[in-house]
Design a protein around this motif. Structure first.
Motif, PDB file in Angstrom:
ATOM      1  N   THR A  42      37.759  49.854  38.059  1.00 22.50           N
ATOM      2  CA  THR A  42      36.423  50.016  38.637  1.00 22.50           C
ATOM      3  C   THR A  42      35.362  49.877  37.553  1.00 22.50           C
ATOM      4  O   THR A  42      35.499  50.444  36.476  1.00 22.50           O
ATOM      5  CB  THR A  42      36.287  51.395  39.288  1.00 22.50           C
ATOM      6  N   THR A  59      42.166  53.884  28.805  1.00 23.50           N
ATOM      7  CA  THR A  59      41.599  54.651  29.903  1.00 23.50           C
ATOM      8  C   THR A  59      40.190  54.191  30.254  1.00 23.50           C
ATOM      9  O   THR A  59      39.809  54.189  31.416  1.00 23.50           O
ATOM     10  CB  THR A  59      41.570  56.147  29.571  1.00 23.50           C
ATOM     11  N   THR A  83      36.963  51.506  34.215  1.00 22.82           N
ATOM     12  CA  THR A  83      37.943  52.579  34.173  1.00 22.82           C
ATOM     13  C   THR A  83      39.349  51.987  34.209  1.00 22.82           C
ATOM     14  O   THR A  83      39.527  50.794  34.453  1.00 22.82           O
ATOM     15  CB  THR A  83      37.773  53.519  35.369  1.00 22.82           C
ATOM     16  N   SER A  84      40.350  52.842  33.999  1.00 19.25           N
ATOM     17  CA  SER A  84      41.729  52.373  34.012  1.00 19.25           C
ATOM     18  C   SER A  84      42.122  51.818  35.369  1.00 19.25           C
ATOM     19  O   SER A  84      43.029  51.001  35.476  1.00 19.25           O
ATOM     20  CB  SER A  84      42.679  53.510  33.619  1.00 19.25           C
ATOM     21  N   GLY A  85      41.434  52.250  36.415  1.00 18.46           N
ATOM     22  CA  GLY A  85      41.722  51.746  37.752  1.00 18.46           C
ATOM     23  C   GLY A  85      41.064  50.417  38.047  1.00 18.46           C
ATOM     24  O   GLY A  85      41.232  49.868  39.144  1.00 18.46           O
TER      25      GLY A  85
END
Length: 115
Positions: free
Chosen positions: A56, A32, A52-54
């Motif tokens: 970013t 995460t 982050t997991s996204g």
């Protein structure tokens, strides 16, 4: 069991650069957050870079434009490139990775910026 091993710290003159590495061993699942934090003597630990997991990346104003976090998924390694270092960057730097199973920390690596 997940272990994080940091390397790359040391003594550097103001304006210099260092690259920290954090190699993760063991099985990580559903990461995460991957990030770097630091703690200077007498101060609280602060975040200096996160993924982050996204995908970013974020930085506080104190290091924005000077520090860059990156990762090599194949090597399970996260890096922190630090440029234009200042004496106030002196601290112990810690790698932190969180997955669905836990929150993992490296042992810390000392960065000293001094002439």
């Amino acid at each position: 069991q997940v272990q994080l091993v940091e390397s790359g710290g040391g003594l550097v003159q103001p304006g210099g650069s260092l690259r920290l590495s954090c190699a993760a061993s063991g099985n990580l699942f559903g990461i995460t957050i991957m990030g770097w934090l630091r703690q200077a003597p007498g101060k609280e630990r602060e975040v200096v870079a996160t993924f982050t997991s996204g995908g970013t990346s974020t930085y506080p104003d104190s290091v924005k434009g000077r520090f860059t976090i990156s990762r090599d998924n194949a090597k399970n390694t996260v890096y922190l490139q630090m440029n234009s270092l200042k004496p106030e960057d002196t601290a112990v730097y810690y790698c932190n990775i969180r997955d669905v199973w836990g929150d993992y920390w490296g042992q810390g690596t000392q960065v000293t910026v001094s002439s």
